[in-house]
Enzyme design. Structure first.
Site, mmCIF file in Angstrom:
data_model
loop_
_atom_site.group_PDB
_atom_site.id
_atom_site.type_symbol
_atom_site.label_atom_id
_atom_site.label_comp_id
_atom_site.label_asym_id
_atom_site.label_seq_id
_atom_site.Cartn_x
_atom_site.Cartn_y
_atom_site.Cartn_z
ATOM 1 N N HIS B 280 0.838 -1.213 0.000
ATOM 2 C CA HIS B 280 0.000 0.000 0.000
ATOM 3 C C HIS B 280 0.862 1.248 0.000
ATOM 4 C CE1 HIS B 280 0.228 1.038 4.358
ATOM 5 N NE2 HIS B 280 0.218 -0.259 4.582
ATOM 6 N N ASP B 292 6.117 0.793 6.831
ATOM 7 C CA ASP B 292 4.670 0.618 6.626
ATOM 8 C C ASP B 292 4.138 1.725 5.732
ATOM 9 O OD1 ASP B 292 2.091 -0.258 6.841
ATOM 10 O OD2 ASP B 292 1.795 0.434 8.897
ATOM 11 N N GLU B 326 -4.915 2.088 2.673
ATOM 12 C CA GLU B 326 -4.992 0.855 3.452
ATOM 13 C C GLU B 326 -5.212 1.151 4.925
ATOM 14 O OE1 GLU B 326 -3.587 -2.426 6.032
ATOM 15 O OE2 GLU B 326 -2.713 -0.447 5.846
ATOM 16 N N GLU B 327 -4.451 2.142 5.417
ATOM 17 C CA GLU B 327 -4.426 2.386 6.866
ATOM 18 C C GLU B 327 -5.793 2.751 7.423
ATOM 19 O OE1 GLU B 327 -2.167 1.470 8.616
ATOM 20 O OE2 GLU B 327 -0.249 1.667 7.602
ATOM 21 N N ASP B 354 3.132 -6.273 3.352
ATOM 22 C CA ASP B 354 2.769 -5.172 4.254
ATOM 23 C C ASP B 354 3.123 -5.538 5.693
ATOM 24 O OD1 ASP B 354 1.740 -2.893 5.424
ATOM 25 O OD2 ASP B 354 -0.343 -3.571 5.344
ATOM 26 N N HIS B 425 3.387 2.452 13.046
ATOM 27 C CA HIS B 425 2.414 3.520 13.348
ATOM 28 C C HIS B 425 2.954 4.547 14.350
ATOM 29 C CE1 HIS B 425 -1.328 0.922 12.055
ATOM 30 N NE2 HIS B 425 -0.378 0.951 11.145
#
Lengths: 469, 469
Positions: B280, B292, B326-327, B354, B425
């Site tokens: 992504h 990420d 995606e997130e 991912d 994150h």
């Protein structure tokens, strides 16, 4: 390895005893030192003290309300531990508050950066400062640059801090933090942003003091995290022209009263002679001040408490000094030296714990050269706890580093500082970074050191001059 | 160890070939796979792609200006790499911006906390929310609590994420992040602050999506760093009454157009059949989106480029899909499944990268049970690169996880994720967290996988149903 140590070191130590100091009182002192080690390693008092300070007070910038909370916490804690004396001494400290900090690369690619103001920095104008950056490998490279290269720009000193057990990488790069703003301003820079003085690769900026110089413009000074410095380098690979927008709103707010907080185990036969073990009570504001210097507070306090609890009092007085305002210029340490000047001739030796909570691996001292071998012999028992004999070139730790100028012998109990500069002066300075077992080993070492020094009959003065300050 | 692998694996692999698939075309395919591995391990293209994305774009929240920059970057990058086709497909995505976040413990001890808003959270009132906290070990413990315990309070879910190679600790604790606000609000809570879903002990909070439910009040939701959660526990050891002041100013700003960006190596004999490898393109906003999912973008793009460069085209089309958004809810993945529904019957197999940049150690698939052994045999050559045969229970990765519902076979190339949730994150998701050698190993594995699947003559359908979704 461990069991090997346990087998041969006592023999070596007893051999030393036999050879050098066979009197029974000395043997008794050494036995007490071994008992202190056992008790320290079986106790979590040092850890409980750091836990208490970090949970009940947390960040405690000199001169702030939290600093006064810390002073009150310290007095209460020391009193509750039953020391013979607990008192505090007022220290006038400068007050600086961080405010907000932000930075963005505006060209060639827009990206936010993670930065923090350096301690003592002035603010930017309200709308920030926007300028191209000019990168230097080191402070020395900046010094060698022409005014033309620097004028109107934001200086970026990109000096990576190397990881070493004794933290010597810090000593090399921190000059850029403390002196960079003056050098940059002398060449007409509008601000300075340095690569953080830290060995980590976390996206956290490391703060710490910087200095200005009379007659040189005071420009805003900040640090960016190591990954942000890498990011800027990524952009500089693509273009010479990287533009930064920098905003800082720190404020200097005059001075306030803080305190050195002191506790004593009163000596039995030479109460006027002092063995000083210290740490500093203040901290930076972004972490909870666990490794810097809650650990030191826990170590020296718990060590002195073990001596307080002994059935026999030490000959000399063991004095714990929790210094005010170390971070912003050794203010408490300097005040102590000034206020106790008359008494310094009676300071037998001094040491400060201010390098985190890593295990102590070596004892360095600064004593008369002819006394060095005797002190090594006397403290040989500390090898049981992993503390090996070191050199005679100690500076003693920041807040006692000025005492040799007054003739006071000092010692440095060298800690494993390999990860210290990962967390130092960042939000990551929190309790979880302390290994309770390593902290207890520190307590054992300080208790042994303070006890042995309080009992020592070795004359330590006059001390050799420092080679480098 | 390494040299041992090099000796015995080729023999084992050749043995398999002799036993199961002795035709020359298959041998040729396996040889190409070995060549792809060699080329991938000798190339830094994957790393160069992540470097480019993180330096030239950086954080790229779905629906923001930076997201569009990322889409433009991707189109330009894919075109510059010379793929047979490059195109983008519009996806309507929700737009949420983080705003500011702050939290303070106001009693029993005043301390600032490090927090961040959870994705999708509403804001607090402008003056914040101040309330006592009520702590729960897990989401399930919150579920079991009475309204009386929770009403008017700030819920604190204190569930530690365990470290595992496959990241399974995340699956357990993330439920508290995604569902905690609804459960807390149903019992009258005024806000929720969770222990970060992360395996680190850094003072950084981990963001990530949370959900609301129609008819249940929308309460503000945030995460605190692991050291902050420890700090709160330190206070709760002393008193049941810990009061928090929480301020969040995120905003939902409707929807915007983003894009799935797609590149293809056109198949020679079965161009209409698709081997899909995805990643992504969007990221959270606090890091630069390196692990990420810049890593995934680099891996699948570089893998497809290696196939594009082969002298012989693959039989099937290899399609790289860089998913949007995606997130914030697999928006691009769902859009792809919907928009390509007619074509899904022609998707031979799909896999998404991912999970950072750790080495791939296993290949799991979801194919017809009778085809499983053949696929294991066919991909046995991947063991040369450290990728061992796995199970037949793959879900394929977030953005392809819905494809099995349409009958599409999927694969999961399992990466070593032991440190993934240290950085996931957080601001710490930066380029320095990627080991270029491990990334190249990933590129090799994806190139081999895509090539072997493009050439495979094994019928993979119908696939077994998922046991748990």
């Amino acid at each position: 390895m461990k069991s090997k140590q346990v087998i041969w070191l006592p023999l070596a130590f007893l051999g030393l005893l036999t050879a050098c100091q066979s009197d029974t009182s000395n043997l008794k002192n050494q036995n007490v030192a071994l008992q202190l080690q056992q008790k320290a390693l079986a106790s979590d008092l040092g850890y409980q003290i750091v836990e208490s300070l970090t949970v009940e007070v947390g960040p405690r910038m000199a001169g702030t309300e939290k600093d006064i909370q810390a002073v009150n916490w310290a007095v209460t804690k020391l009193e509750s531990l039953g020391f013979d004396k607990v008192y505090k001494e007022a220290v006038e400290v400068p007050v600086w508050v961080r405010g907000d900090a932000s930075a963005y690369v505006t060209a060639p690619f827009t990206q936010p950066l993670v930065i923090t103001a350096l301690g003592g920095s002035v603010a930017t104008p309200e709308k920030g400062v926007t300028a191209e950056i000019v990168r230097f490998d080191t402070l020395d490279a900046l010094k060698a640059a022409s005014t033309q290269e620097v004028e109107g720009k934001i200086v970026f000193i990109d000096h990576k801090t190397e990881r070493h057990i004794d933290g010597k990488g810090y000593g090399i790069t921190v000059r850029g933090r403390s002196k960079g703003a003056v050098t940059a301003a002398e060449k007409g820079a509008v601000a300075i942003v340095i690569r953080s003085i830290g060995t980590d690769s976390d996206r956290m900026a490391h703060t710490g003091m910087m200095r200005y110089k009379e007659g040189v413009p005071r420009i805003p000074a900040a640090a960016m995290s190591n990954p942000d410095a890498d990011l800027i380098n990524g952009m500089l690979k693509r273009t010479d022209s990287v533009t930064l927008q920098l905003y800082l709103s720190p404020e200097s707010r005059g001075t306030a009263t803080s305190y050195n907080v002191i506790a004593e185990v009163t000596g039995s036969s030479k109460p006027e002679e002092i063995v000083l073990i210290g740490a500093h009570l203040d901290s930076w504001d972004e972490g909870t001040g666990a490794i810097d210097d809650g650990a030191g507070v826990g170590i020296v306090t718990a060590a002195a408490k073990l001596i307080q609890e002994l059935p026999q009092k030490p000959a000399r007085t063991v004095r714990v000094v929790l210094y005010a305002a170390e971070e912003i210029g050794l203010v408490g340490g300097k005040a102590y030296a000034r206020d106790h000047q008359q008494e310094l001739a009676k300071h037998y030796i001094a040491a400060e714990s201010d390098f985190g909570a890593g295990r102590i691996y070596r004892l360095d001292v600064r004593v008369n050269d002819s006394a060095f071998a005797d002190i090594q012999s006397l403290t040989g028992v500390m090898a049981e706890n992993g503390v090996m004999p070191g050199n005679n070139e100690a500076n003693g730790g920041p807040d006692v580093s000025m005492l040799p100028d007054y003739g006071v012998p000092v010692a440095t109990l060298r800690q494993d500082g390999r990860d210290y500069f990962d967390y130092h002066h960042t939000p990551n300075d929190t309790l979880d970074k302390i290994d309770p077992a390593a902290l207890a080993q520190n307590v054992a070492a300080y208790a042994q050191f303070a006890w042995l020094m309080a009992q020592s009959e070795v004359e330590l003065r006059p001390i050799p001059a420092k080679q480098d300050k």
